[in-house]
Design a protein around this motif. Structure first.
Motif, PDB file in Angstrom:
ATOM      1  N   ARG A 201      -8.693  -1.234  -5.674  1.00 42.15           N
ATOM      2  CA  ARG A 201      -7.290  -0.959  -5.998  1.00 42.15           C
ATOM      3  C   ARG A 201      -6.529  -0.616  -4.724  1.00 42.15           C
ATOM      4  O   ARG A 201      -7.116  -0.168  -3.753  1.00 42.15           O
ATOM      5  N   ASN A 202      -5.205  -0.792  -4.780  1.00 35.31           N
ATOM      6  CA  ASN A 202      -4.387  -0.409  -3.636  1.00 35.31           C
ATOM      7  C   ASN A 202      -4.101   1.095  -3.697  1.00 35.31           C
ATOM      8  O   ASN A 202      -4.568   1.791  -4.597  1.00 35.31           O
ATOM      9  N   PHE A 203      -3.310   1.605  -2.780  1.00 39.93           N
ATOM     10  CA  PHE A 203      -3.079   3.046  -2.693  1.00 39.93           C
ATOM     11  C   PHE A 203      -2.338   3.615  -3.903  1.00 39.93           C
ATOM     12  O   PHE A 203      -2.392   4.805  -4.173  1.00 39.93           O
ATOM     13  N   VAL A 204      -1.659   2.764  -4.676  1.00 36.95           N
ATOM     14  CA  VAL A 204      -0.944   3.192  -5.876  1.00 36.95           C
ATOM     15  C   VAL A 204      -1.846   3.103  -7.113  1.00 36.95           C
ATOM     16  O   VAL A 204      -1.522   3.642  -8.159  1.00 36.95           O
TER      17      VAL A 204
ATOM     18  N   ILE B 125      -3.068   0.020  -8.268  1.00 37.25           N
ATOM     19  CA  ILE B 125      -2.968  -1.324  -8.844  1.00 37.25           C
ATOM     20  C   ILE B 125      -4.169  -2.149  -8.391  1.00 37.25           C
ATOM     21  O   ILE B 125      -4.513  -2.156  -7.211  1.00 37.25           O
ATOM     22  N   PRO B 126      -4.830  -2.841  -9.328  1.00 45.27           N
ATOM     23  CA  PRO B 126      -6.012  -3.639  -8.958  1.00 45.27           C
ATOM     24  C   PRO B 126      -5.697  -4.699  -7.899  1.00 45.27           C
ATOM     25  O   PRO B 126      -4.669  -5.368  -7.962  1.00 45.27           O
ATOM     26  N   LYS B 127      -6.610  -4.816  -6.935  1.00 42.87           N
ATOM     27  CA  LYS B 127      -6.497  -5.847  -5.905  1.00 42.87           C
ATOM     28  C   LYS B 127      -7.364  -7.058  -6.218  1.00 42.87           C
ATOM     29  O   LYS B 127      -7.274  -8.068  -5.544  1.00 42.87           O
ATOM     30  N   GLU B 128      -8.221  -6.936  -7.237  1.00 41.16           N
ATOM     31  CA  GLU B 128      -9.099  -8.039  -7.629  1.00 41.16           C
ATOM     32  C   GLU B 128      -8.639  -8.566  -8.987  1.00 41.16           C
ATOM     33  O   GLU B 128      -8.032  -7.832  -9.773  1.00 41.16           O
ATOM     34  N   PRO B 129      -8.914  -9.853  -9.272  1.00 36.30           N
ATOM     35  CA  PRO B 129      -8.479 -10.444 -10.543  1.00 36.30           C
ATOM     36  C   PRO B 129      -9.083  -9.705 -11.743  1.00 36.30           C
ATOM     37  O   PRO B 129     -10.235  -9.282 -11.707  1.00 36.30           O
ATOM     38  N   TYR B 130      -8.295  -9.565 -12.800  1.00 43.87           N
ATOM     39  CA  TYR B 130      -8.738  -8.896 -14.007  1.00 43.87           C
ATOM     40  C   TYR B 130      -8.122  -9.587 -15.217  1.00 43.87           C
ATOM     41  O   TYR B 130      -7.216 -10.414 -15.086  1.00 43.87           O
ATOM     42  N   GLY B 131      -8.615  -9.259 -16.392  1.00 43.14           N
ATOM     43  CA  GLY B 131      -8.069  -9.831 -17.615  1.00 43.14           C
ATOM     44  C   GLY B 131      -8.466  -9.010 -18.823  1.00 43.14           C
ATOM     45  O   GLY B 131      -9.412  -8.215 -18.765  1.00 43.14           O
ATOM     46  N   PHE B 132      -7.720  -9.195 -19.907  1.00 40.99           N
ATOM     47  CA  PHE B 132      -7.959  -8.489 -21.158  1.00 40.99           C
ATOM     48  C   PHE B 132      -7.948  -9.485 -22.305  1.00 40.99           C
ATOM     49  O   PHE B 132      -7.318 -10.537 -22.212  1.00 40.99           O
ATOM     50  N   SER B 133      -8.614  -9.116 -23.400  1.00 40.97           N
ATOM     51  CA  SER B 133      -8.537  -9.953 -24.596  1.00 40.97           C
ATOM     52  C   SER B 133      -7.082 -10.030 -25.037  1.00 40.97           C
ATOM     53  O   SER B 133      -6.273  -9.155 -24.730  1.00 40.97           O
ATOM     54  N   LYS B 134      -6.771 -11.108 -25.745  1.00 42.81           N
ATOM     55  CA  LYS B 134      -5.405 -11.443 -26.158  1.00 42.81           C
ATOM     56  C   LYS B 134      -4.512 -11.722 -24.939  1.00 42.81           C
ATOM     57  O   LYS B 134      -3.307 -11.757 -25.052  1.00 42.81           O
ATOM     58  N   ASN B 135      -5.140 -11.858 -23.761  1.00 41.73           N
ATOM     59  CA  ASN B 135      -4.426 -12.095 -22.499  1.00 41.73           C
ATOM     60  C   ASN B 135      -3.284 -11.112 -22.312  1.00 41.73           C
ATOM     61  O   ASN B 135      -2.225 -11.443 -21.797  1.00 41.73           O
ATOM     62  N   PHE B 136      -3.530  -9.868 -22.706  1.00 42.01           N
ATOM     63  CA  PHE B 136      -2.533  -8.822 -22.540  1.00 42.01           C
ATOM     64  C   PHE B 136      -2.306  -8.567 -21.058  1.00 42.01           C
ATOM     65  O   PHE B 136      -3.245  -8.498 -20.277  1.00 42.01           O
ATOM     66  N   ARG B 137      -1.053  -8.470 -20.662  1.00 36.55           N
ATOM     67  CA  ARG B 137      -0.693  -8.184 -19.276  1.00 36.55           C
ATOM     68  C   ARG B 137       0.063  -6.866 -19.217  1.00 36.55           C
ATOM     69  O   ARG B 137       1.212  -6.771 -19.638  1.00 36.55           O
TER      70      ARG B 137
END
Length: 139
Positions: A94-97, A99-111
């Motif tokens: 994650r960055n200093f705040v 927020i993920p720096k690597e790709p991620y995903g959730f079911s239902k493609n929730f963003r």
């Protein structure tokens, strides 16, 4: 005595065959052909998004093609979270705040926009006949 032991075994193991359904997870938008994809499945009574999911699987990534993971689960409600550990350090960078720096995903493609998703944001029903879901990793 052997007959008694046989009856005892039958009694102990009777009813332990919980019905299962197949969940097939298709992972799309894989941009990098190395590292591992960490997949976590949560039930409604588990704290979604924690480091201790009830069900987890790790897939080694060897190409930038779509990936597939298969689970045999009891029918019910689940929510899925995953990330692509590009550098193999077994952590979501994650960055200093935060927020993920690597790709991620959730079911239902929730963003998520401003906070992590809830179980309800990502929940889906796995029926006895099984289900295929698709999860698109972030860029």
């Amino acid at each position: 005595m052997n007959l008694l032991a046989l009856y005892a075994c039958c009694f102990l193991f009777a009813g332990t065959n919980e019905p299962t359904a197949t969940l097939q997870v298709q992972i799309t938008n894989v941009k990098n052909g190395n590292g591992k994809i960490w997949i976590a499945l949560f039930r409604p009574d588990e704290k979604f998004g924690t480091n201790k999911p009830g069900i987890a699987k790790i897939i080694s990534v060897t190409s930038a093609d779509d990936q597939t993971a298969t689970f045999e689960l009891a029918p019910g409600r689940y929510a899925l979270a995953m990330y692509h550990d590009l550098n193999g350090n077994d952590l979501m960078d994650r960055n200093f705040v935060g927020i993920p720096k690597e790709p991620y995903g959730f079911s239902k493609n929730f963003r998520p926009r401003f906070s992590a998703p809830s179980f309800e944001d990502c929940a889906f029903e796995l029926l006895p006949g099984g289900k295929t879901i698709s999860v698109k990793l972030t860029n």
